[in-house]
Write a protein that holds these residues in place. Sequence first.
Motif, mmCIF file in Angstrom:
data_model
loop_
_atom_site.group_PDB
_atom_site.id
_atom_site.type_symbol
_atom_site.label_atom_id
_atom_site.label_comp_id
_atom_site.label_asym_id
_atom_site.label_seq_id
_atom_site.Cartn_x
_atom_site.Cartn_y
_atom_site.Cartn_z
ATOM 1 N N ALA A 1 0.843 -1.195 0.000
ATOM 2 C CA ALA A 1 0.000 0.000 0.000
ATOM 3 C C ALA A 1 0.878 1.245 0.000
ATOM 4 O O ALA A 1 1.485 1.576 1.014
ATOM 5 C CB ALA A 1 -0.901 0.007 1.222
ATOM 6 N N PRO A 2 0.947 1.935 -1.151
ATOM 7 C CA PRO A 2 1.804 3.120 -1.205
ATOM 8 C C PRO A 2 1.059 4.370 -0.779
ATOM 9 O O PRO A 2 -0.150 4.370 -0.601
ATOM 10 C CB PRO A 2 2.170 3.202 -2.685
ATOM 11 C CG PRO A 2 0.932 2.692 -3.367
ATOM 12 C CD PRO A 2 0.342 1.634 -2.456
ATOM 13 N N GLY A 3 1.803 5.447 -0.651
ATOM 14 C CA GLY A 3 1.200 6.751 -0.520
ATOM 15 C C GLY A 3 1.227 7.447 -1.869
ATOM 16 O O GLY A 3 2.093 7.191 -2.695
ATOM 17 N N ASP B 1 5.980 14.969 -0.441
ATOM 18 C CA ASP B 1 6.560 15.228 0.880
ATOM 19 C C ASP B 1 6.401 14.021 1.795
ATOM 20 O O ASP B 1 6.264 14.172 3.021
ATOM 21 C CB ASP B 1 5.914 16.458 1.518
ATOM 22 C CG ASP B 1 4.433 16.259 1.788
ATOM 23 O OD1 ASP B 1 3.865 15.246 1.299
ATOM 24 O OD2 ASP B 1 3.830 17.096 2.479
ATOM 25 N N ALA B 2 6.396 12.820 1.213
ATOM 26 C CA ALA B 2 6.289 11.578 1.977
ATOM 27 C C ALA B 2 4.977 11.492 2.737
ATOM 28 O O ALA B 2 4.899 10.842 3.793
ATOM 29 C CB ALA B 2 7.478 11.419 2.919
ATOM 30 N N GLY B 3 3.941 12.140 2.250
ATOM 31 C CA GLY B 3 2.621 12.000 2.853
ATOM 32 C C GLY B 3 2.307 12.985 3.943
ATOM 33 O O GLY B 3 1.280 12.847 4.628
ATOM 34 N N PHE C 1 0.589 15.971 -12.081
ATOM 35 C CA PHE C 1 1.767 15.283 -11.548
ATOM 36 C C PHE C 1 1.310 14.319 -10.473
ATOM 37 O O PHE C 1 0.426 14.637 -9.665
ATOM 38 C CB PHE C 1 2.769 16.281 -10.957
ATOM 39 C CG PHE C 1 3.362 17.222 -11.966
ATOM 40 C CD1 PHE C 1 4.612 16.965 -12.510
ATOM 41 C CD2 PHE C 1 2.666 18.351 -12.377
ATOM 42 C CE1 PHE C 1 5.162 17.834 -13.444
ATOM 43 C CE2 PHE C 1 3.209 19.220 -13.312
ATOM 44 C CZ PHE C 1 4.461 18.959 -13.852
ATOM 45 N N VAL C 2 1.881 13.116 -10.482
ATOM 46 C CA VAL C 2 1.625 12.124 -9.437
ATOM 47 C C VAL C 2 2.934 11.813 -8.753
ATOM 48 O O VAL C 2 3.954 11.559 -9.419
ATOM 49 C CB VAL C 2 0.990 10.846 -10.015
ATOM 50 C CG1 VAL C 2 1.051 9.707 -9.007
ATOM 51 C CG2 VAL C 2 -0.455 11.093 -10.409
ATOM 52 N N ALA C 3 2.916 11.833 -7.421
ATOM 53 C CA ALA C 3 4.111 11.492 -6.641
ATOM 54 C C ALA C 3 3.861 10.214 -5.863
ATOM 55 O O ALA C 3 2.787 10.041 -5.259
ATOM 56 C CB ALA C 3 4.467 12.619 -5.682
ATOM 57 N N ASN C 4 4.819 9.294 -5.911
ATOM 58 C CA ASN C 4 4.775 8.103 -5.076
ATOM 59 C C ASN C 4 5.333 8.477 -3.712
ATOM 60 O O ASN C 4 6.543 8.596 -3.531
ATOM 61 C CB ASN C 4 5.595 6.982 -5.716
ATOM 62 C CG ASN C 4 5.580 5.713 -4.868
ATOM 63 O OD1 ASN C 4 4.947 5.653 -3.816
ATOM 64 N ND2 ASN C 4 6.286 4.699 -5.343
ATOM 65 N N GLU C 5 4.444 8.716 -2.753
ATOM 66 C CA GLU C 5 4.862 9.130 -1.415
ATOM 67 C C GLU C 5 4.957 7.945 -0.463
ATOM 68 O O GLU C 5 5.005 8.117 0.763
ATOM 69 C CB GLU C 5 3.890 10.186 -0.875
ATOM 70 C CG GLU C 5 3.906 11.467 -1.714
ATOM 71 C CD GLU C 5 3.088 12.587 -1.102
ATOM 72 O OE1 GLU C 5 2.262 12.314 -0.209
ATOM 73 O OE2 GLU C 5 3.277 13.745 -1.516
ATOM 74 N N GLY C 6 4.936 6.723 -1.027
ATOM 75 C CA GLY C 6 5.095 5.540 -0.202
ATOM 76 C C GLY C 6 6.552 5.180 -0.041
ATOM 77 O O GLY C 6 7.458 5.905 -0.443
ATOM 78 N N SER C 7 6.754 3.979 0.526
ATOM 79 C CA SER C 7 8.117 3.554 0.829
ATOM 80 C C SER C 7 8.638 2.526 -0.151
ATOM 81 O O SER C 7 9.780 2.075 -0.011
ATOM 82 C CB SER C 7 8.165 2.975 2.257
ATOM 83 O OG SER C 7 7.242 1.885 2.366
ATOM 84 N N SER C 8 7.818 2.131 -1.130
ATOM 85 C CA SER C 8 8.266 1.148 -2.112
ATOM 86 C C SER C 8 7.741 1.542 -3.488
ATOM 87 O O SER C 8 6.867 2.399 -3.614
ATOM 88 C CB SER C 8 7.783 -0.254 -1.732
ATOM 89 O OG SER C 8 6.368 -0.295 -1.706
ATOM 90 N N VAL D 1 -4.907 2.691 -1.582
ATOM 91 C CA VAL D 1 -4.531 4.074 -1.338
ATOM 92 C C VAL D 1 -4.758 4.901 -2.604
ATOM 93 O O VAL D 1 -4.400 4.489 -3.706
ATOM 94 C CB VAL D 1 -3.064 4.168 -0.890
ATOM 95 C CG1 VAL D 1 -2.618 5.622 -0.772
ATOM 96 C CG2 VAL D 1 -2.882 3.462 0.433
ATOM 97 N N SER D 2 -5.347 6.082 -2.443
ATOM 98 C CA SER D 2 -5.591 6.950 -3.599
ATOM 99 C C SER D 2 -5.606 8.396 -3.146
ATOM 100 O O SER D 2 -5.660 8.693 -1.947
ATOM 101 C CB SER D 2 -6.929 6.605 -4.271
ATOM 102 O OG SER D 2 -8.005 6.847 -3.382
#
Length: 923
Positions: free
Chosen positions: A507-509, A523-525, A552-559, A636-637
């Motif tokens: 589950a990413p951010g 900003d990491a969520g 723009f889409v940012a992957n704010e998760g950890s993987s 997550v969305s």
Amino acid sequence: MSRVSTYRFGLASTSVLLLSVAVSPAHADTPAAGTNIVNQATVHYTDATGADREVTTNEVVLFVQAVYSSTLEADRALAVAAGGETRFLHTLTNTGNAENTFCISANDRTGDSGDFGRIDVIYDSNGDGDVNADEQILYSSSSGSAGELVLSSGTRAGLIVQGRVPADAAVSDAFGLDLSVSSQDGTASCGAGLPDDIGDDADGLNGTNTDIATVSANAILEIAKSSDYRPGLANDLSDDQIEYTIIVRNIGILDATDVQISDTLPNEVSFDSFATTTNSENHLAGIVTAQAATLMPDDEVEVRFVVDVDPTLGFSGEDLEIENSAQVEANLDGVAGLEPAIPSNTVLDEIDPVYGVVLSDTGGSASPGVNDGADDDATINDVQLVDVSAPGDVARFTLTATNTGNTIDTYNISDFSRAGWFSDAGLRYLSADFATPLLDTTGDGISDTGPLAPGESLTFMVSTSLSYTEPSSPHTLSLRAISTAELSGGAVNVSDLAGLAIGSGLAPGVDIANSASAAGFNDAGGVNADPDSAITTTLVAAPGGSVLFDLFVANEGSSSDSFSLSGHANSSATLDLPDGWGVRFLAVDGTPISATPLLEAGTSYAFQAEVTTPDNVSDSVLQSVFFRAASLNAGVSDIKQDAVSISAAPAISLTPDQFGQIAACGRKEYLHTLINSGGTQEDITLSLVSQSNLLAELRLPTRVEAGEPVGYEDLSFLSVGSAIAVLSDGTWATVTLVADGGSGFAVPMAAGDETRILVRVIAGCEVASGTVDTLRLKAETTDADAISRATDTTTVASARINVTKLGALDAGCLGGADTAFDDARVQAGPGDCVIWQITLRNSGVEPVCNVVARDTAPSFTSIFGTPLITQQPSPGTGSCNLNGNTIACSVGNSFDIDNDSSSEDHCLLGGEQAQVEFLVMIE
């Protein structure tokens, strides 16, 4: 909505049936003049490696010419009292496929008892058979000038010829007149054509009706019938009703006795109730009757009753028109016995169309592990499942669209929601043969079913190629079939959905914003950038136009993760945008996407969202669009809110997408059509957005010869002031290029103008066989208010089939061309035939086998006769199959292409050529 169509006229016992119909469209499948019918053929073959190959022909346009015809009905005979007024009713029908102008006049006949005091011809605009104060007098003998009436294709109009008989006329005196009608047939003056006389035609001449009024001292009855169609719920006939009114009036001198009125109801209705209360009405076994003992001069009797419309009307192909008439019998002369029955006019009611469509999966038997179009859950559940598809595979889905309405309709097929679908995989819509492209028959830039009759189904195939960079399944997509009548305002919410599925992550951010510098983005969520509670960006679009939002889409998760993209009408992503609105997502190079690529933690992805607006949306509308990015692997969305404000109506169209083969050191040419399909003048730029492996030149036509564009010039040699060819109002002419506001040039195009773009793809000598080149072409207005794209896919192969499609007129459907074969526009009219000619040539050095040319008769046409192979290498073992309106012709001879001591069928060696011809007739 309330629609009233009433008809009335006078009849005596010696009269014949009169018909007066208000202007109304006639139901026909004949294409209107100016209709463009688009067609494209496909050739399949197998090369020496065993790989299946496909190549499409150029797109050919069949231009429907105007055909003029009309009818005039009919000669009339009436009884009239001395000093009375006659009203002869006639019906003029434009039976051609184009608008036409008619000239109308009338004059007294010679050799009878005398002249009418005055003759007028009135356009019976409301169809009630009476002369109303607001209705147009087309001709009057007091002026003697002919009048004009314009009728669109398939419409008919009532003409009332009104004449007054002299007061001193004697019994049995006869007074005659001629109604004269001629047509312009596309010229500037009348006389080019004469309507065909139908019905009673005593004078034997086209373009004239003869009317006779005979003076009588008896009772004279006129019977008039009118109808009031009462539609109920929209898109439903179950509560539709018609109220019929019958009026019988004595306009003679004597009493009419033993008056008996009867009306046999048509099969399409059933009796409901009487609306009058004279106590003489009766209904029995589908017949309505009423009686009056005596009807004195100037008296009348009225019967009104209501019927229910058959709610199943049209669903089995029945006509959507209901005709009905009544009759009256009476003693008119005081001598015992009834005179012959006097018929009323015939009323015609057009039943409201009911629109419906079902888009369904196929169910049936599953084919696990095989991408053959079968439904791998073997259940009809609105999901067509491919159980497994590996990267690089072509996934095939079979769907069926069924017209569940009661009128002919065409359905656009498009993706409705791409949440969970591939990030860069496009869709191809093909016929059930998995080969012939599903074309755009309506000219709106969207693949469609073509016209389907009530109850008719079309089974078609959707294919998509999985990229090697795609994450593993599952993938889902929702397709939509939508009535084109709905798009033009003719129906409400007439569409159906069916899903495609290929049958999971951390589950990413995620954060989605209009700018990479938005507060809180990537900003990491910590903070949600561009929250959905307020509009961030508003863009202005035209009705039927489109706008591009930067996103723009940012992957704010950890993987690492990838994210599906979708657009909605609310912040919870539970409501779709209103009908006619659409959203698609594009990579920065213009490639359609439905998801981001795989993003490493802490990285972002830039793309655009193209929002399209309905053609019929009103100015000043502000529509919020909620863009959603959702993890493909978990729940997550994130959602943000932008908006579109409606203002003008620009639109452009660039078609078609094409596929072809090329040899190393060779070149391949594709011809595209650019149309300014909006309502505003636009300056349009052309650009090559991207090309993956080969080189290309873009060329525009710079000369016009024999009415067609010729002499294509490379864009690099053109500049502001250069002349290029543009088709405007059906004629090719040259215009000069204008500045694009920067350092380049643009093509000036008025609304409806079109031109051609020649794309020349060039392969270097070092390019490996099997290389696939994807070229993306873009047309855009200089003010960026409209964009259209086309894609050419070219495969480098030592084995290469070049295929072209040409057309020629065969007006007599005799199998011989009346004109030269052409690859641009073939002009023909309804009832004419067109010969389509497909030429295949193996331009490579290697043989190819299993060569099959496939084509389908386009909308408004049907295959006439049997397709023929007119050329193939000797001895020639090919043959053609005909399945409905689809042909498949295998050509060539046997050859052992893979040296396994077993010959393959239908092969063309290097340099060999074959040709296929078939006829279609325009409806």
